[in-house]
Design a protein around this motif. Sequence first.
Motif, PDB file in Angstrom:
ATOM      1  N   ALA A 142      -9.547   0.077  -3.097  1.00 17.73           N
ATOM      2  CA  ALA A 142      -8.747   0.561  -4.362  1.00 17.73           C
ATOM      3  C   ALA A 142      -9.111  -0.792  -5.377  1.00 17.73           C
ATOM      4  O   ALA A 142      -9.614  -1.829  -4.822  1.00 17.73           O
ATOM      5  CB  ALA A 142      -7.047   0.357  -3.949  1.00 17.73           C
ATOM      6  N   GLU A 143      -8.739  -0.472  -6.574  1.00 22.36           N
ATOM      7  CA  GLU A 143      -9.133  -1.592  -7.528  1.00 22.36           C
ATOM      8  C   GLU A 143      -7.964  -2.280  -7.497  1.00 22.36           C
ATOM      9  O   GLU A 143      -6.686  -1.671  -6.976  1.00 22.36           O
ATOM     10  CB  GLU A 143      -9.172  -0.759  -9.078  1.00 22.36           C
ATOM     11  CG  GLU A 143      -9.599  -1.809  -9.927  1.00 22.36           C
ATOM     12  CD  GLU A 143      -9.933  -1.173 -11.389  1.00 22.36           C
ATOM     13  OE1 GLU A 143      -9.965  -1.783 -12.437  1.00 22.36           O
ATOM     14  OE2 GLU A 143      -9.786   0.029 -11.681  1.00 22.36           O
ATOM     15  N   LEU A 144      -7.942  -3.543  -7.991  1.00 22.28           N
ATOM     16  CA  LEU A 144      -6.988  -4.339  -7.903  1.00 22.28           C
ATOM     17  C   LEU A 144      -6.391  -4.727  -9.583  1.00 22.28           C
ATOM     18  O   LEU A 144      -7.249  -4.773 -10.603  1.00 22.28           O
ATOM     19  CB  LEU A 144      -7.125  -5.907  -7.577  1.00 22.28           C
ATOM     20  CG  LEU A 144      -7.159  -5.979  -6.026  1.00 22.28           C
ATOM     21  CD1 LEU A 144      -8.097  -7.420  -5.690  1.00 22.28           C
ATOM     22  CD2 LEU A 144      -6.262  -5.715  -5.314  1.00 22.28           C
TER      23      LEU A 144
ATOM     24  N   LYS B 297      -4.190  -1.317  -8.026  1.00 24.69           N
ATOM     25  CA  LYS B 297      -4.331  -0.473  -9.316  1.00 24.69           C
ATOM     26  C   LYS B 297      -4.586   0.858  -8.841  1.00 24.69           C
ATOM     27  O   LYS B 297      -5.682   1.115  -8.487  1.00 24.69           O
ATOM     28  CB  LYS B 297      -5.010  -1.313 -10.219  1.00 24.69           C
ATOM     29  CG  LYS B 297      -4.983  -0.481 -11.507  1.00 24.69           C
ATOM     30  CD  LYS B 297      -6.115  -1.142 -12.450  1.00 24.69           C
ATOM     31  CE  LYS B 297      -6.203  -0.519 -13.889  1.00 24.69           C
ATOM     32  NZ  LYS B 297      -7.289  -1.087 -14.750  1.00 24.69           N
ATOM     33  N   GLY B 298      -3.603   1.717  -8.851  1.00 24.12           N
ATOM     34  CA  GLY B 298      -3.900   3.140  -8.597  1.00 24.12           C
ATOM     35  C   GLY B 298      -3.863   3.426  -7.183  1.00 24.12           C
ATOM     36  O   GLY B 298      -3.868   2.434  -6.339  1.00 24.12           O
TER      37      GLY B 298
ATOM     38  N   THR C 261       0.899  -1.212   0.254  1.00 22.49           N
ATOM     39  CA  THR C 261       0.087   0.046  -0.008  1.00 22.49           C
ATOM     40  C   THR C 261       0.870   1.329   0.093  1.00 22.49           C
ATOM     41  O   THR C 261       1.991   1.377   0.357  1.00 22.49           O
ATOM     42  CB  THR C 261      -0.943  -0.102   1.123  1.00 22.49           C
ATOM     43  OG1 THR C 261      -0.166   0.070   2.324  1.00 22.49           O
ATOM     44  CG2 THR C 261      -2.011  -1.249   1.284  1.00 22.49           C
ATOM     45  N   PRO C 262       0.579   2.189  -0.567  1.00 23.88           N
ATOM     46  CA  PRO C 262       1.176   3.416  -0.585  1.00 23.88           C
ATOM     47  C   PRO C 262       1.941   3.957   1.017  1.00 23.88           C
ATOM     48  O   PRO C 262       2.921   4.779   0.760  1.00 23.88           O
ATOM     49  CB  PRO C 262       0.004   4.832  -0.994  1.00 23.88           C
ATOM     50  CG  PRO C 262      -0.787   4.100  -2.015  1.00 23.88           C
ATOM     51  CD  PRO C 262      -1.054   2.564  -1.013  1.00 23.88           C
ATOM     52  N   VAL C 263       0.999   3.707   1.896  1.00 21.84           N
ATOM     53  CA  VAL C 263       1.771   3.983   3.109  1.00 21.84           C
ATOM     54  C   VAL C 263       2.005   2.628   3.784  1.00 21.84           C
ATOM     55  O   VAL C 263       1.085   1.913   4.003  1.00 21.84           O
ATOM     56  CB  VAL C 263       0.766   4.778   3.874  1.00 21.84           C
ATOM     57  CG1 VAL C 263       1.372   5.038   5.389  1.00 21.84           C
ATOM     58  CG2 VAL C 263       0.711   6.013   3.520  1.00 21.84           C
ATOM     59  N   ASP C 264       3.350   2.398   4.238  1.00 25.30           N
ATOM     60  CA  ASP C 264       3.565   1.197   5.035  1.00 25.30           C
ATOM     61  C   ASP C 264       3.381   1.196   6.424  1.00 25.30           C
ATOM     62  O   ASP C 264       3.942   1.644   7.032  1.00 25.30           O
ATOM     63  CB  ASP C 264       5.044   0.851   4.890  1.00 25.30           C
ATOM     64  CG  ASP C 264       5.380  -0.288   5.307  1.00 25.30           C
ATOM     65  OD1 ASP C 264       4.452  -1.432   5.622  1.00 25.30           O
ATOM     66  OD2 ASP C 264       6.660  -0.579   5.373  1.00 25.30           O
ATOM     67  N   SER C 265       2.145   0.943   6.811  1.00 26.45           N
ATOM     68  CA  SER C 265       1.652   0.973   8.132  1.00 26.45           C
ATOM     69  C   SER C 265       0.356  -0.213   8.430  1.00 26.45           C
ATOM     70  O   SER C 265       0.423  -0.892   7.548  1.00 26.45           O
ATOM     71  CB  SER C 265       0.819   2.201   8.329  1.00 26.45           C
ATOM     72  OG  SER C 265      -0.179   2.409   7.582  1.00 26.45           O
TER      73      SER C 265
ATOM     74  N   LEU D  93     -10.317  -4.201  -3.906  1.00 27.56           N
ATOM     75  CA  LEU D  93     -10.092  -4.592  -2.440  1.00 27.56           C
ATOM     76  C   LEU D  93     -10.192  -3.616  -1.440  1.00 27.56           C
ATOM     77  O   LEU D  93     -10.053  -2.368  -1.587  1.00 27.56           O
ATOM     78  CB  LEU D  93      -8.403  -4.704  -2.485  1.00 27.56           C
ATOM     79  CG  LEU D  93      -7.889  -5.594  -1.194  1.00 27.56           C
ATOM     80  CD1 LEU D  93      -8.121  -7.179  -1.325  1.00 27.56           C
ATOM     81  CD2 LEU D  93      -6.512  -5.157  -0.975  1.00 27.56           C
ATOM     82  N   CYS D  94     -11.000  -3.996  -0.403  1.00 23.52           N
ATOM     83  CA  CYS D  94     -11.107  -2.923   0.771  1.00 23.52           C
ATOM     84  C   CYS D  94     -10.574  -3.667   2.072  1.00 23.52           C
ATOM     85  O   CYS D  94     -10.412  -4.842   2.252  1.00 23.52           O
ATOM     86  CB  CYS D  94     -12.813  -3.004   0.943  1.00 23.52           C
ATOM     87  SG  CYS D  94     -12.920  -1.800   2.138  1.00 23.52           S
ATOM     88  N   TRP D  95     -10.066  -2.612   2.834  1.00 25.72           N
ATOM     89  CA  TRP D  95      -9.148  -3.304   3.967  1.00 25.72           C
ATOM     90  C   TRP D  95      -9.235  -2.070   5.044  1.00 25.72           C
ATOM     91  O   TRP D  95      -9.591  -0.853   4.858  1.00 25.72           O
ATOM     92  CB  TRP D  95      -7.748  -3.571   3.711  1.00 25.72           C
ATOM     93  CG  TRP D  95      -7.005  -2.430   3.144  1.00 25.72           C
ATOM     94  CD1 TRP D  95      -5.984  -1.682   3.992  1.00 25.72           C
ATOM     95  CD2 TRP D  95      -6.808  -1.795   1.910  1.00 25.72           C
ATOM     96  NE1 TRP D  95      -5.253  -0.728   3.092  1.00 25.72           N
ATOM     97  CE2 TRP D  95      -5.758  -0.953   1.899  1.00 25.72           C
ATOM     98  CE3 TRP D  95      -7.494  -2.039   0.703  1.00 25.72           C
ATOM     99  CZ2 TRP D  95      -5.558   0.089   0.811  1.00 25.72           C
ATOM    100  CZ3 TRP D  95      -7.275  -1.309  -0.292  1.00 25.72           C
ATOM    101  CH2 TRP D  95      -6.148  -0.196  -0.453  1.00 25.72           C
ATOM    102  N   ALA D  96      -8.561  -2.439   6.291  1.00 27.47           N
ATOM    103  CA  ALA D  96      -8.375  -1.509   7.283  1.00 27.47           C
ATOM    104  C   ALA D  96      -6.848  -1.303   7.486  1.00 27.47           C
ATOM    105  O   ALA D  96      -6.152  -2.172   7.274  1.00 27.47           O
ATOM    106  CB  ALA D  96      -8.960  -1.940   8.643  1.00 27.47           C
ATOM    107  N   GLN D  97      -6.649   0.049   7.836  1.00 23.99           N
ATOM    108  CA  GLN D  97      -5.112   0.460   7.650  1.00 23.99           C
ATOM    109  C   GLN D  97      -5.150   1.804   8.819  1.00 23.99           C
ATOM    110  O   GLN D  97      -5.979   2.609   8.882  1.00 23.99           O
ATOM    111  CB  GLN D  97      -4.719   0.865   6.763  1.00 23.99           C
ATOM    112  CG  GLN D  97      -3.119   1.181   6.414  1.00 23.99           C
ATOM    113  CD  GLN D  97      -2.298   1.045   5.240  1.00 23.99           C
ATOM    114  OE1 GLN D  97      -3.171   0.939   4.226  1.00 23.99           O
ATOM    115  NE2 GLN D  97      -1.051   1.290   5.136  1.00 23.99           N
ATOM    116  N   HIS D  98      -4.015   1.856   9.547  1.00 24.86           N
ATOM    117  CA  HIS D  98      -3.953   3.046  10.252  1.00 24.86           C
ATOM    118  C   HIS D  98      -3.145   4.182   9.539  1.00 24.86           C
ATOM    119  O   HIS D  98      -2.164   3.814   8.589  1.00 24.86           O
ATOM    120  CB  HIS D  98      -2.670   2.510  11.433  1.00 24.86           C
ATOM    121  CG  HIS D  98      -2.206   3.870  12.125  1.00 24.86           C
ATOM    122  ND1 HIS D  98      -2.975   4.457  12.932  1.00 24.86           N
ATOM    123  CD2 HIS D  98      -0.925   4.385  12.415  1.00 24.86           C
ATOM    124  CE1 HIS D  98      -2.382   5.310  13.488  1.00 24.86           C
ATOM    125  NE2 HIS D  98      -1.021   5.204  13.422  1.00 24.86           N
ATOM    126  N   ASP D  99      -3.558   5.202   9.796  1.00 22.71           N
ATOM    127  CA  ASP D  99      -3.160   6.440   9.076  1.00 22.71           C
ATOM    128  C   ASP D  99      -2.181   6.981  10.115  1.00 22.71           C
ATOM    129  O   ASP D  99      -2.796   7.776  11.050  1.00 22.71           O
ATOM    130  CB  ASP D  99      -4.446   7.446   8.553  1.00 22.71           C
ATOM    131  CG  ASP D  99      -3.708   8.726   8.036  1.00 22.71           C
ATOM    132  OD1 ASP D  99      -2.416   9.001   8.014  1.00 22.71           O
ATOM    133  OD2 ASP D  99      -4.703   9.407   7.762  1.00 22.71           O
TER     134      ASP D  99
END
Length: 318
Positions: free
Chosen positions: A165-167, A174-175, A126-130, A146-152
Amino acid sequence: MTDNKYPNPFIRERADPQILRHGDRYFFTGTVPAYDRIVLRGADTLAGLREAAETTIWVRHPEGAMGSHIWAPELHRVGDGWYVYFAAGEADTDTGDVWRIRMYVLECLDEDPLTGEWTEKGRIATPVDSFSLDATTFAHLGRQYLCWAQHDPGLAGSNTSLYLAELENPWTLKGDPVELSRPELDWETVRFAVNEGPYALVRGGRVFITYSASGTGAEYCVGLLSADAGADLLDAASWSKSPVPVFGTDAAAGIFGPGHNAFTVDEDGRDLLVFHARAYEEIVGDPLDNPDRHCRVQPFGWRADGTPDFGSPLPETP
């Protein structure tokens, strides 16, 4: 909806449950309390999953990435392959960080995921490695998402938000992702500010994504995002959030902290909600060492406005 023909708990000691119907066959997976492997069950009937043998398709690495906290596997059919999305930390060594949770993918190109060969496709970058987890995928209008949970890291006081995001392929984005939801409402921020465990449901000209919020005790509950089926799903403005939880604790029924849900249908096509919950309120000790979030299954209906009506958790079967 109280006419549930399935006993609850449906499968014991399996949190983050998922039941997938593919053709005339059902598959089940969920988090194993030891957090050390990924298991699947298969059966010709939904009820048959309860007593079906479990097949271990993958075990954690002894060191390095994918070495601990094997959480929330999901099985999906994408194209001609089977894919399991899961979260994992690093092995508990001098250099490993068990809380460096990231998302990973397994692939099986054989017809039967229970007997086929599984290979590692690696981490989802992912663009941010977290801290990131709870990946789920769905197809809509010829595109795979793809849908997911991530810490900002830039969002003070928050644990995880939801992203979409699209895969490009089942393990590559993708993007750029779009943030769909962050924990801002009172019921999303009890003990922990969390949006996690997304799962998609496309029905009646709408795309719905359920998710779970707050800590993992009795405060855990399910929220709902929705978008028109023809809208640009990668535009955050296309989505609306329910201002209240759509499924939560029912103390009168004796069911606490329902969440991390999935959807399936029975043999008659009736919609079913799959989720985990405990049958008591107070947790003694470390919640991560508690195996009592059992898999539960119950039917749900639809309101006149086209939104799902999950009702309340049903009591355990006598």
